[in-house]
Design a protein around this motif. Structure first.
Motif, PDB file in Angstrom:
ATOM      1  N   ASP A  71       0.929  -1.310  -0.072  1.00 17.35           N
ATOM      2  CA  ASP A  71      -0.048  -0.135  -0.006  1.00 17.35           C
ATOM      3  C   ASP A  71       0.823   1.218   0.083  1.00 17.35           C
ATOM      4  N   THR A  72       1.929   1.186   0.791  1.00 21.78           N
ATOM      5  CA  THR A  72       2.804   2.304   0.755  1.00 21.78           C
ATOM      6  C   THR A  72       3.385   2.601  -0.463  1.00 21.78           C
ATOM      7  N   PHE A  73       3.946   1.540  -1.248  1.00 21.45           N
ATOM      8  CA  PHE A  73       4.518   1.849  -2.617  1.00 21.45           C
ATOM      9  C   PHE A  73       3.225   2.303  -3.539  1.00 21.45           C
ATOM     10  N   ARG A  74       2.067   1.743  -3.670  1.00 16.74           N
ATOM     11  CA  ARG A  74       1.214   2.145  -4.634  1.00 16.74           C
ATOM     12  C   ARG A  74       0.674   3.430  -4.437  1.00 16.74           C
ATOM     13  N   GLU A  75       0.720   3.672  -3.123  1.00 15.63           N
ATOM     14  CA  GLU A  75       0.210   5.265  -2.939  1.00 15.63           C
ATOM     15  C   GLU A  75       1.359   6.339  -3.194  1.00 15.63           C
ATOM     16  N   ALA A  76       2.686   6.020  -3.091  1.00 14.43           N
ATOM     17  CA  ALA A  76       3.670   6.810  -3.693  1.00 14.43           C
ATOM     18  C   ALA A  76       3.738   6.846  -5.268  1.00 14.43           C
ATOM     19  N   LEU A  77       3.536   5.695  -5.685  1.00 10.77           N
ATOM     20  CA  LEU A  77       3.411   5.559  -7.324  1.00 10.77           C
ATOM     21  C   LEU A  77       2.286   6.405  -7.986  1.00 10.77           C
ATOM     22  N   ASN A  78       0.988   6.327  -7.026  1.00 11.73           N
ATOM     23  CA  ASN A  78      -0.202   6.949  -7.711  1.00 11.73           C
ATOM     24  C   ASN A  78       0.020   8.500  -7.688  1.00 11.73           C
ATOM     25  N   THR A  79       0.722   8.704  -6.496  1.00  9.82           N
ATOM     26  CA  THR A  79       0.921  10.410  -6.296  1.00  9.82           C
ATOM     27  C   THR A  79       1.858  10.712  -7.253  1.00  9.82           C
ATOM     28  N   ALA A  80       2.765   9.859  -7.755  1.00  8.38           N
ATOM     29  CA  ALA A  80       3.899  10.583  -8.354  1.00  8.38           C
ATOM     30  C   ALA A  80       3.254  10.696  -9.828  1.00  8.38           C
ATOM     31  N   VAL A  81       2.525   9.536 -10.333  1.00  3.35           N
ATOM     32  CA  VAL A  81       2.222   9.626 -11.768  1.00  3.35           C
ATOM     33  C   VAL A  81       0.842  10.758 -11.732  1.00  3.35           C
ATOM     34  N   ASP A  82       0.159  11.015 -10.865  1.00  2.86           N
ATOM     35  CA  ASP A  82      -0.852  12.023 -10.890  1.00  2.86           C
ATOM     36  C   ASP A  82      -0.041  13.452 -11.127  1.00  2.86           C
ATOM     37  N   ILE A 120       2.737  13.689 -12.438  1.00  2.00           N
ATOM     38  CA  ILE A 120       3.261  13.644 -13.931  1.00  2.00           C
ATOM     39  C   ILE A 120       2.499  14.092 -15.005  1.00  2.00           C
ATOM     40  N   ILE A 121       1.204  13.645 -14.500  1.00  2.00           N
ATOM     41  CA  ILE A 121       0.022  13.799 -15.581  1.00  2.00           C
ATOM     42  C   ILE A 121      -0.107  15.321 -15.681  1.00  2.00           C
ATOM     43  N   GLU A 122      -0.378  15.832 -14.362  1.00  2.00           N
ATOM     44  CA  GLU A 122      -0.568  17.349 -14.364  1.00  2.00           C
ATOM     45  C   GLU A 122       0.575  17.926 -14.989  1.00  2.00           C
ATOM     46  N   ALA A 123       1.840  17.620 -14.587  1.00  2.00           N
ATOM     47  CA  ALA A 123       2.971  18.340 -15.472  1.00  2.00           C
ATOM     48  C   ALA A 123       2.593  18.460 -16.731  1.00  2.00           C
ATOM     49  N   PHE A 124       2.417  17.221 -17.374  1.00  2.00           N
ATOM     50  CA  PHE A 124       2.208  17.133 -18.844  1.00  2.00           C
ATOM     51  C   PHE A 124       1.232  18.122 -19.235  1.00  2.00           C
ATOM     52  N   ARG A 125      -0.086  18.037 -18.359  1.00  2.00           N
ATOM     53  CA  ARG A 125      -1.170  18.825 -18.969  1.00  2.00           C
ATOM     54  C   ARG A 125      -0.723  20.368 -19.014  1.00  2.00           C
ATOM     55  N   MET A 126      -0.002  21.021 -18.035  1.00  2.00           N
ATOM     56  CA  MET A 126       0.541  22.294 -17.973  1.00  2.00           C
ATOM     57  C   MET A 126       1.088  22.636 -19.366  1.00  2.00           C
ATOM     58  N   GLU A 127       2.187  21.582 -19.641  1.00  2.00           N
ATOM     59  CA  GLU A 127       3.114  21.731 -20.695  1.00  2.00           C
ATOM     60  C   GLU A 127       2.081  21.947 -21.987  1.00  2.00           C
ATOM     61  N   PHE A 128       1.122  20.872 -22.146  1.00  2.00           N
ATOM     62  CA  PHE A 128       0.446  21.171 -23.339  1.00  2.00           C
ATOM     63  C   PHE A 128      -0.392  22.433 -23.452  1.00  2.00           C
ATOM     64  N   ALA A 129      -0.764  22.684 -22.326  1.00  2.00           N
ATOM     65  CA  ALA A 129      -1.743  23.805 -22.058  1.00  2.00           C
ATOM     66  C   ALA A 129      -0.897  25.160 -22.507  1.00  2.00           C
ATOM     67  N   GLN A 130       0.424  25.300 -21.937  1.00  2.00           N
ATOM     68  CA  GLN A 130       1.222  26.364 -22.417  1.00  2.00           C
ATOM     69  C   GLN A 130       1.429  26.501 -23.827  1.00  2.00           C
ATOM     70  N   PHE A 131       1.648  25.107 -24.529  1.00  2.00           N
ATOM     71  CA  PHE A 131       2.044  24.910 -25.882  1.00  2.00           C
ATOM     72  C   PHE A 131       0.715  25.507 -26.702  1.00  2.00           C
ATOM     73  N   GLU A 132      -0.516  25.105 -26.341  1.00  2.00           N
ATOM     74  CA  GLU A 132      -1.565  25.406 -27.188  1.00  2.00           C
ATOM     75  C   GLU A 132      -1.778  26.757 -27.052  1.00  2.00           C
ATOM     76  N   MET A 133      -1.492  27.360 -25.843  1.00  2.00           N
ATOM     77  CA  MET A 133      -1.747  29.056 -25.529  1.00  2.00           C
ATOM     78  C   MET A 133      -0.769  29.874 -26.387  1.00  2.00           C
ATOM     79  N   ASN A 134       0.455  29.602 -26.487  1.00  2.00           N
ATOM     80  CA  ASN A 134       1.424  30.036 -27.390  1.00  2.00           C
ATOM     81  C   ASN A 134       1.151  29.801 -28.604  1.00  2.00           C
TER      82      ASN A 134
END
Length: 317
Positions: free
Chosen positions: A10-21, A23-37
């Motif tokens: 459970d400790t591992f999966r919580e850590a992995l889920n948090t990290a992946v969330d 990462i997904i949010e960071a990619f969203r921001m990259e794409f949003a910035q790309f689209e805006m520009n």
């Protein structure tokens, strides 16, 4: 050294889920910035009929191969890449099996077979109780003392070695899973760092650390015959080498480079884990061959085998 907190599922999966969330949010921001520009540049070119020099978003090649209009598809793809490492169970898997082997099998066999307990083993108690039981050649007493009892001890030692070998292989698999968990979390941390997130990068899980784990497990084994131990020692000698050779780095770069390096690192780790697990599998196969080989000792012989059938006129047949 290994992060033993990650031995808990459970400790591992919580850590992995948090990290992946993250990462997904960071990619969203990259794409949003790309689209805006990109939209701003398109508007500016229409209005001013000019080019904006040296725009960092002018070169769309940074997003080549990344469908910026399909973020949902990318999110599912990225999650699946990381999710493949969630299936390894320690808390409810190998740890439970190793515990049963240790408490219910290995320890009990050790008390019966280990030379360190000579004089107090059930084998010794039986032998002492029946020390005065006499009889001629081929009698029940003779068979018991000279055939049954020595083979009984051999069988107990044999079963003890087999059980200890299985336990060692399973405990070693825990070390491999732990290294895999630390590896995928390290890739996640480095991906976030490469995308600009403030995050500490995990220390490298070294070959020496995993191999020391294996040596400690094998070193705690005091098996008597050593045949099963030799199979395990030889079979697991290279554990850790594949993980140590895996490329888990995700260096800084544009978003396309980060994605490419992240996927490459995950693939490298997955391949290394398959190699490590093949070593475990080969070792288990060797133990299985030992159990079913020509020299296998199933059970001690009968104390007094049935007398041969006799013919009234010709004697034993």
């Amino acid at each position: 050294m290994p992060d033993h907190r990650m031995l808990d599922d459970d400790t591992f999966r919580e850590a992995l889920n948090t990290a992946v969330d993250e990462i997904i949010e960071a990619f969203r921001m990259e794409f949003a910035q790309f689209e805006m520009n990109r939209e701003y540049l398109a508007w500016y070119e229409r209005e001013a009929n000019t080019w904006v020099p040296f725009s960092p978003w002018r070169d769309e090649s940074a997003f080549d191969g990344l469908p910026a209009d399909d973020m949902a598809g990318l999110e599912e793809h990225y999650r699946n890449l990381f999710k493949q490492f969630r299936g390894y169970n320690i808390t409810g898997g190998t740890a439970s099996i190793a515990s049963v082997l240790t408490d219910d099998v290995v320890e009990r066999l050790r008390l019966q077979a280990d030379e360190a307990f000579e004089g107090s083993r059930p084998y010794d108690l039986i032998k002492d109780k029946l020390a005065g039981w006499g009889g001629g050649p081929d009698s029940a007493s003779d068979v018991f003392h000279h055939t049954y009892m020595p083979d009984l001890l051999i069988a107990l030692v044999y079963q003890y070695d087999i059980a200890q070998a299985l336990k060692t292989a399973i405990k070693t698999h825990e070390g491999v899973v732990l290294a895999a968990r630390e590896g995928i979390l390290r890739i996640a941390d480095q991906t976030l760092s490469a995308l600009g997130a403030l995050r500490d990068r995990r220390a490298t899980e070294s070959r020496e650390a995993l191999q020391q784990f294996v040596q400690d497990v094998i070193g705690a084994w005091t098996g008597a015959s050593g045949e099963a131990k030799a199979i395990v020692t030889e079979g697991l000698a290279e554990i850790g080498s594949a993980i140590a050779g895996a490329t888990l780095e995700v260096p800084d770069g544009d978003v396309r480079e980060v994605v490419t390096n992240m996927e490459s690192a995950i693939g490298s780790l997955a391949s290394a884990i398959r190699v490590e697990e093949d070593l475990i599998t080969s070792t288990l196969t060797g133990i299985n061959d030992l159990m079913h080989g020509a020299d296998r000792m199933d059970l001690p012989p009968d104390v007094n085998p049935p007398a041969p059938v006799r013919s009234p006129s010709r004697g034993p047949i």
